[in-house]
Design a protein around this motif. Structure first.
Motif, mmCIF file in Angstrom:
data_model
loop_
_atom_site.group_PDB
_atom_site.id
_atom_site.type_symbol
_atom_site.label_atom_id
_atom_site.label_comp_id
_atom_site.label_asym_id
_atom_site.label_seq_id
_atom_site.Cartn_x
_atom_site.Cartn_y
_atom_site.Cartn_z
ATOM 1 N N ASP A 124 0.886 -1.168 0.000
ATOM 2 C CA ASP A 124 0.000 0.000 0.000
ATOM 3 C C ASP A 124 0.918 1.211 0.000
ATOM 4 O O ASP A 124 1.424 1.619 1.036
ATOM 5 C CB ASP A 124 -0.924 -0.005 1.205
ATOM 6 N N SER B 131 2.142 5.078 -2.080
ATOM 7 C CA SER B 131 1.829 6.170 -3.007
ATOM 8 C C SER B 131 3.098 6.713 -3.636
ATOM 9 O O SER B 131 4.154 6.789 -2.983
ATOM 10 C CB SER B 131 1.088 7.295 -2.286
ATOM 11 N N ARG C 61 -1.614 5.797 -5.951
ATOM 12 C CA ARG C 61 -1.564 4.863 -4.816
ATOM 13 C C ARG C 61 -1.737 3.437 -5.336
ATOM 14 O O ARG C 61 -2.721 3.118 -6.005
ATOM 15 C CB ARG C 61 -2.674 5.182 -3.814
ATOM 16 N N GLN D 73 -2.070 -0.578 -4.403
ATOM 17 C CA GLN D 73 -2.412 -1.513 -3.338
ATOM 18 C C GLN D 73 -2.523 -2.915 -3.932
ATOM 19 O O GLN D 73 -3.121 -3.099 -4.997
ATOM 20 C CB GLN D 73 -3.748 -1.132 -2.694
#
Length: 905
Positions: free
Chosen positions: A410, A412, A531, A533
């Motif tokens: 996770d 960014s 981002r 994930q």
């Protein structure tokens, strides 16, 4: 010799001469006569033909008694006296290598001892070729650089993939040639021609001002390459081709196989080809009058380009390869697309890029996001192409390798616009590794006020996602290299604005559902926040790397052929030994995070080929491949027949876990590899030896299409021959193309010789500078192998017009030279085997080893290697059970190999 023996020899000679005079005087014996026999008709520029010699009369002359000349010199052709396995001393032949300038010429044969002209035959050189099914032959020499296969997947296991696959930098020099046909010539009005030249130079270099903005191909490529490349150009012509439009162009406007050479030859008197790597042929369309009396455009070239550099082409500067483009001079007026837009697209092909609009994948082709899909709005290249061309450093790419992750992600990243030059500490793109050879890329696209491209993007200032499969591909292919990401469940798709995301859920993962999500925020015109994930992947991915390995374009780095010959001499590494026992080894890795028990690997072999040849199985092996990427070796045995040259294929069967078939590997895209390679020794003697092999090419499409052979070589002391340069193949048709290679340092003195880009020499002149130059070249290259790469391009027959081409395949030949050798003794004295290997010409001892193949009564055999002593001899104590022995001389550098006779005990 005693006085008596001398007197007797003189007396015998006198008597023989008298009888010959008497028989001739009586009309019983005719004088020596030589007739040169070769096919009637014109010969295509740069081709070749064997000339047979019909020798009659007395005294009987041999080839050694004759010499041959072409009075008009290398522009007409050159002669090779090398001999191959097809040579028949009773019916000797020479090779006539056709020159670079059309015209009518003479081949002459003289008696060395009397200087009498024995025979003379005329031949003609032309650039007209009317056979649309089979192309012209080609002989070439010098250093010729052609198509490059790039690097397997680009980058490496730890680096971003698709990096520096076809790196391009420096100044690209383009010759623009106005060319017409007999169907319609360019205007003879100087002002009209100058206006055409100005249009093309403005589009390429000087700029076309529209709406206050000056646009040119030169400036576009400076921007998209981050100033890694520049472009210069000069315009030449018009020049005239001798035949009509249909001789050089297909009905759809694409060029026929002979057009490129014809245009290059027509421009040879105007252009110094040492100064250019690329040629843009601007042709004159053909007009007619319609029923209403209006002049209408009836025929015209369709934009068409070579993928990379094609050739070799024959020029007065030597044999050279060029990136070729073909367009009609009125393209913009007739089609509506700007010249600078279409030239930019076509030049992308010359740099090595493929079209991205075919095959069509509904909803996923790049369209106006990518120059190699559609140039109408002049978009830049997407990030994968920038990486392949070597313009984006690895330090500006953020990597995620989901094929082997151990913990969830996770994270960014702030992306700067891909249009901006890469800056230290800034991220330009994100790579998501799905599996080796398959990646997703995310880039921030924002047209810049001061730049030319990306001004009419479908949506400006967005994060753009692509799905990229790395080369090589096997035609017919089901998808382009680069596609848009699939539209996801919520419809956000691959073009992401603030608040949008791309999402996939993997329900086949053992720990499913595993979510992958890329969300976008903070887009402000200067950067974008992305981002990423992802949950833990737990899939296997058995894989093998395709060609090329770094030193051989058409070999997989994960395939090796082992035998006693290459075990004894590393120069024969990975070369099959025909007629002997070989082991084929394949390294298979599992870069996934789940073990792969029971991986099935199939081995196969096919003819030495450049694509499309049928396969024959060699065996199947099953092994476990643990996760983690450490290679597991799979092997099979192979004894290739004594005649032939081969390609090894290794294919991993689609993997499913035996204990849970629902668990499927990450991708099949990395399950195939092959090695296609051969090596010869061209024995130097008087005359030198010409080697012959054959390469197979096939059409994998269900409809007929055309293939192009693109050979090159690395050593100027060799001459190479290809039987055909292009072929029209029916569905599933295969053809064998004869290839020949010879070492002949006299090439240095026969005519113009290319030494690579921007350099050639002509040492046929007698001044000392040229002689010194030739001697230096010979010293530099005489012990260096000649690597001949054979790429094959195939036209996509489903594309209309046939603008799309793919790499069908390729092969490599390595040719070295060495003194011809022979076993002069090979026998036994009881249980002692003895032998001696000498140089044929000088009877000097050879240097190297002898591999003994020992055959026993129960069909068991083994190999033993013994070294020659300073006299070229060896001795070996035999086991009493040995029944037969074959000796193979494995030479040191500078010597040729040879076999003994089979010794039966």
């Amino acid at each position: 010799m005693s006085i008596l023996k001398k007197f007797l020899n003189y007396l015998v000679t006198l008597i023989l001469s008298f009888w010959q005079w008497l028989l001739k005087h009586l009309g019983i014996l005719s004088a020596p006569k030589v007739v040169l026999v070769f096919d009637a008709g014109d010969y295509f520029v740069g081709s070749y033909t064997k000339v047979k010699l019909k020798i009659t009369g007395s005294p009987v002359l041999t080839l050694d008694d004759l010499y041959f000349t072409i009075p008009d010199g290398p522009k007409a052709g050159t002669i090779s006296l090398c001999q191959d396995k097809e040579f028949d001393p009773a019916n000797p032949d020479i090779m006539l290598c056709i020159g670079y300038e059309p015209g009518d010429y003479r081949l002459q044969c003289y008696n060395k001892s009397t200087s009498a002209l024995m025979s003379e035959e005329k031949f003609s050189v032309t650039t007209i070729w009317t056979d649309n099914k089979v192309g012209a032959s080609r002989s070439f020499t010098g250093i010729v650089t052609g198509y490059s296969a790039g690097s397997a997947w680009g980058g490496g296991p730890a680096a971003p993939q698709n990096l520096n696959v076809i790196p391009q930098s420096g100044t690209k020099r383009i010759a623009v040639l106005l060319v017409d046909t007999s169907s319609e010539r360019y205007s003879t009005t100087i002002a009209d021609v100058q206006a055409i030249k100005d249009k093309w130079m403005n589009s390429l270099i000087n700029g076309v001002t529209e709406g206050g903005i000056t646009r040119s191909v030169k400036q576009f490529y400076r921007e998209v390459s981050y100033n890694n490349i520049d472009i210069t150009a000069d315009v030449f012509g018009p020049v005239q081709l001798p035949a009509d439009f249909d001789t050089y162009f297909n009905a759809d406007g694409t060029t026929k196989g002979a057009f490129n050479q014809a245009a290059i030859t027509a421009g040879d008197g105007l252009i110094n080809y040492n100064n250019y790597e690329y040629l843009l042929c601007v042709s004159q369309p053909v007009h007619t009058t319609d029923a209403g009396g209006n002049i209408v455009r009836a025929k015209a070239a369709w934009p068409y380009s070579s993928i990379g550099k094609w050739g070799p082409y024959s020029t007065s500067e030597g044999d050279k390869s060029f990136g070729i483009m073909s367009m009609p001079h009125d393209w913009e007026e007739a089609d509506g697309r700007k010249r600078y837009q279409t030239i930019s697209h076509e030049f992308g092909h010359n740099l090595g890029l493929l079209d991205q609009y075919t095959p069509s994948v509904p909803g996923r082709n790049l369209d106006d996001w990518e120059l190699m899909d559609f140039e109408r709005n002049w978009p830049y290249f997407s990030v994968a192409h920038r990486m392949m061309l070597g313009w984006l450093p690895a330090t500006n790419i953020v990597q995620y390798n989901f094929s082997s992750m151990a913990t969830p992600v996770d994270q960014s990243t702030t992306l700067q616009p891909i249009e901006a030059a890469p800056a230290a500490g800034q991220a330009s793109a994100i790579e998501v590794r799905i599996a080796d050879g398959w990646n997703y890329y995310f880039e921030y696209r924002k047209g810049q006020a001061a730049e030319l491209g990306d001004k009419q993007l479908p949506t400006d200032s967005v994060v753009f996602g692509t799905d990229v499969v790395s080369a090589p591909w096997v035609p017919p292919i089901s998808r382009p290299v680069i596609l848009l990401l699939n539209n996801d469940a919520d419809g956000d798709g691959s073009v992401l604005t603030n608040g949008k995301d791309y999402k996939e859920t993997d329900h086949t993962d053992p720990t499913f559902p595993t979510d992958f999500k890329v969300g976008v925020s903070g887009i402000n015109g200067s950067n974008a926040s992305v981002r990423v994930q992802y949950g833990v992947n737990s899939k296997p991915d058995p894989s093998i790397r395709p060609w090329p390995r770094p030193d051989h374009q058409y070999q997989s780095p994960d395939i090796e052929v082992r035998n006693d010959r290459n075990a004894s001499n590393p120069e024969w590494f990975n070369v099959p030994w025909v007629g002997h026992d070989n082991t084929v080894a394949a390294q298979v890795r599992n870069n996934g995070s789940l073990d792969a028990p029971g991986v099935v690997v199939h081995f196969a072999v096919k003819d030495y080929n450049v694509g499309g040849a049928p396969e024959s199985p060699l065996g199947t092996v099953v092994k476990d491949v643990p996760a983690g990427g450490a290679p597991i070796e799979f092997t099979t045995s192979w004894n290739p027949p004594a005649e032939g040259h081969f390609c090894i294929i290794v294919r991993i069967e689609l993997y499913q876990r035996p204990d849970n078939p629902a668990i499927v590997e990450m991708t099949e895209l990395n399950n195939l590899a092959q090695s296609n390679y051969d090596r010869f020794i061209s024995a130097s003697a008087s005359p030198a030896e010409r080697m012959i092999t054959y390469v197979t090419v096939g059409n994998p499409y269900p409809v007929a299409t055309q293939v192009y052979l693109i050979p090159d070589q690395t050593n100027p002391l060799y001459r190479s021959y290809a039987e055909f340069m292009w072929l029209w193949l029916e569905p599933a048709e295969t053809r064998k193309i004869k290839l020949m290679f010879e070492y002949d340092h006299t090439n240095l003195f026969k005519g113009p010789l290319s030494l690579g880009v921007y350099e050639s020499i002509n040492v046929i002149a007698s001044n000392n500078d040229h002689k010194i130059n030739a001697e230096e070249i010979q010293r530099k290259y005489q012990d260096v192998p000649n690597k001949v790469n054979l790429a094959c391009m195939i036209e996509n027959p489903h594309d209309n017009p046939r603008h799309s081409k793919y790499v069908l395949g390729g092969a490599e030949v390595e040719v070295v030279t060495g003194k011809a050798t022979q076993f002069v003794r090979f026998g036994n004295d009881g249980d002692t085997l003895y032998g001696q290997v000498l140089v044929k010409a000088t009877k000097a001892p050879a240097r190297g080893k002898v591999i003994l193949e020992l055959f026993f009564a129960d069909v068991v055999k083994k190999y033993v290697t013994v070294k020659l002593d300073d006299n070229g001899q060896f001795f070996f104590r035999l086991d009493k059970d040995v029944k037969q022995i074959l000796g193979y001389f494995l030479p040191d550098k500078g010597y040729g190999d040879c076999y003994s006779d089979l010794l039966k005990l």
